[in-house]
Scaffold this active site. Sequence first.
Site, mmCIF file in Angstrom:
data_model
loop_
_atom_site.group_PDB
_atom_site.id
_atom_site.type_symbol
_atom_site.label_atom_id
_atom_site.label_comp_id
_atom_site.label_asym_id
_atom_site.label_seq_id
_atom_site.Cartn_x
_atom_site.Cartn_y
_atom_site.Cartn_z
ATOM 1 N N HIS A 127 51.384 41.920 35.976
ATOM 2 C CA HIS A 127 50.280 41.995 35.016
ATOM 3 C C HIS A 127 49.292 40.842 35.246
ATOM 4 C CE1 HIS A 127 47.925 42.240 31.359
ATOM 5 N NE2 HIS A 127 48.124 40.943 31.239
ATOM 6 N N HIS A 132 44.810 40.466 36.256
ATOM 7 C CA HIS A 132 43.755 39.509 35.880
ATOM 8 C C HIS A 132 43.011 38.866 37.045
ATOM 9 C CE1 HIS A 132 44.293 39.182 31.498
ATOM 10 N NE2 HIS A 132 45.587 39.315 31.694
ATOM 11 N N GLU A 173 41.568 42.217 28.296
ATOM 12 C CA GLU A 173 42.784 43.030 28.417
ATOM 13 C C GLU A 173 42.524 44.536 28.432
ATOM 14 O OE1 GLU A 173 45.617 41.950 29.267
ATOM 15 O OE2 GLU A 173 45.697 39.856 28.650
HETATM 16 N N1 HBI Z 1 50.001 32.652 27.392
HETATM 17 N N2 HBI Z 1 50.941 32.953 29.473
HETATM 18 C C1 HBI Z 1 50.057 33.331 28.530
HETATM 19 N N3 HBI Z 1 49.251 34.400 28.756
HETATM 20 C C2 HBI Z 1 48.352 34.818 27.826
HETATM 21 O O1 HBI Z 1 47.611 35.789 28.054
HETATM 22 C C3 HBI Z 1 48.268 34.120 26.611
HETATM 23 C C4 HBI Z 1 49.120 33.009 26.421
HETATM 24 N N4 HBI Z 1 49.073 32.323 25.259
HETATM 25 C C5 HBI Z 1 48.122 32.657 24.217
HETATM 26 C C6 HBI Z 1 47.293 33.847 24.511
HETATM 27 N N5 HBI Z 1 47.387 34.488 25.622
HETATM 28 C C7 HBI Z 1 46.342 34.419 23.518
HETATM 29 O O2 HBI Z 1 47.023 34.568 22.324
HETATM 30 C C8 HBI Z 1 45.039 33.626 23.315
HETATM 31 O O3 HBI Z 1 43.995 34.333 23.971
HETATM 32 C C9 HBI Z 1 44.645 33.550 21.884
HETATM 33 FE FE FE Z 2 46.974 39.662 30.108
#
Ligand code: HBI
Ligand code: FE
Length: 287
Positions: A127, A132, A173
């Site tokens: 993913h 990304h 996303e």
């Molecule tokens: N941590 N590893 C990881 N990947 C994410 O996409 C991620 C995260 N921590 C917080 C988060 N996304 C989201 O909640 C923030 O965009 C708010």
């Molecule tokens: Fe993601």
Amino acid sequence: MSDANLTRPKGAADDWTIPQGWDAYTPEEHATWDILFARQADMLPGRVTPEFIEGLDVLRLSKPGIPDFEELSERLIKATGWQVVAVPGLVPDEVFFDHLANRRFVAGNFIRKPDQLDYLQEPDVFHDVFGHVPLLAHPVFADYMQAYGKGGQRAAALGAIERLARLYWYTVEFGLVRSGNGLKLYGAGIVSSYTESVFALDDPSPNRIGFDLKRLMRTKYRIDDFQQNYFVIDSFEDLLEQTLNTDFAPLYAELEGQPDIEIEAILPADKIYTRGTQSYARAREAA
Ligand code: HBI
Ligand code: FE
């Protein structure tokens, strides 16, 4: 996403990064990547935005096996100055924002088990990297991601992370983008999913409506199943322009008193691409 119960694992640095441990992947793990990659590479052309395919090429992601983050970062740094760093899983919001604000994308280093090819809740290396990283090689999208990280730091200070997280959800996303010949995929949660890559574009069930920042920030989202609503941007340039050059503080203040919008709602002001039947979501509720 709430991070109240995240604790930093032993062996992780202060910024939650860990060594990727590329040498420790088993042949089965590399094979899982290859299966997932082949399925998406077959299906995405014509469905995904061309910038994504360009990113796959520039970063040589079609090379077999789970990518080595160092090698990947070398190519990505040349393209846009971003790098990929390994983390054990979800990291706290402030840690996540700090990495993005400094052009570091955090990627889980583990890969799903062969019986979880179609669904898992935690973001794994497929993913995170396949979904990304290709668009991080695109200069405008790369700037948008950094702007999001900086915006996250400001939102944290204003107690508005929940609202900003909706922007990430419905763009990074699960975003769709308009093109000369129909809608295209760009959200990582869609393009890394075999089933949602079809559903998001072709299924009559979900709504597809034009991106509107304030409206989006009031809209709830679901994390447990296919989306019931997708927001469609005009272009990455427009997305960056609308978010980078906007002071979100007055926006958060204005939205404070307004009720949330239900996921499947369609409002009179919405620009409708598809008025969804919601048949999929209803059938799932009834089951
Ligand atoms: N941590 N590893 C990881 N990947 C994410 O996409 C991620 C995260 N921590 C917080 C988060 N996304 C989201 O909640 C923030 O965009 C708010
Ligand atoms: Fe993601």
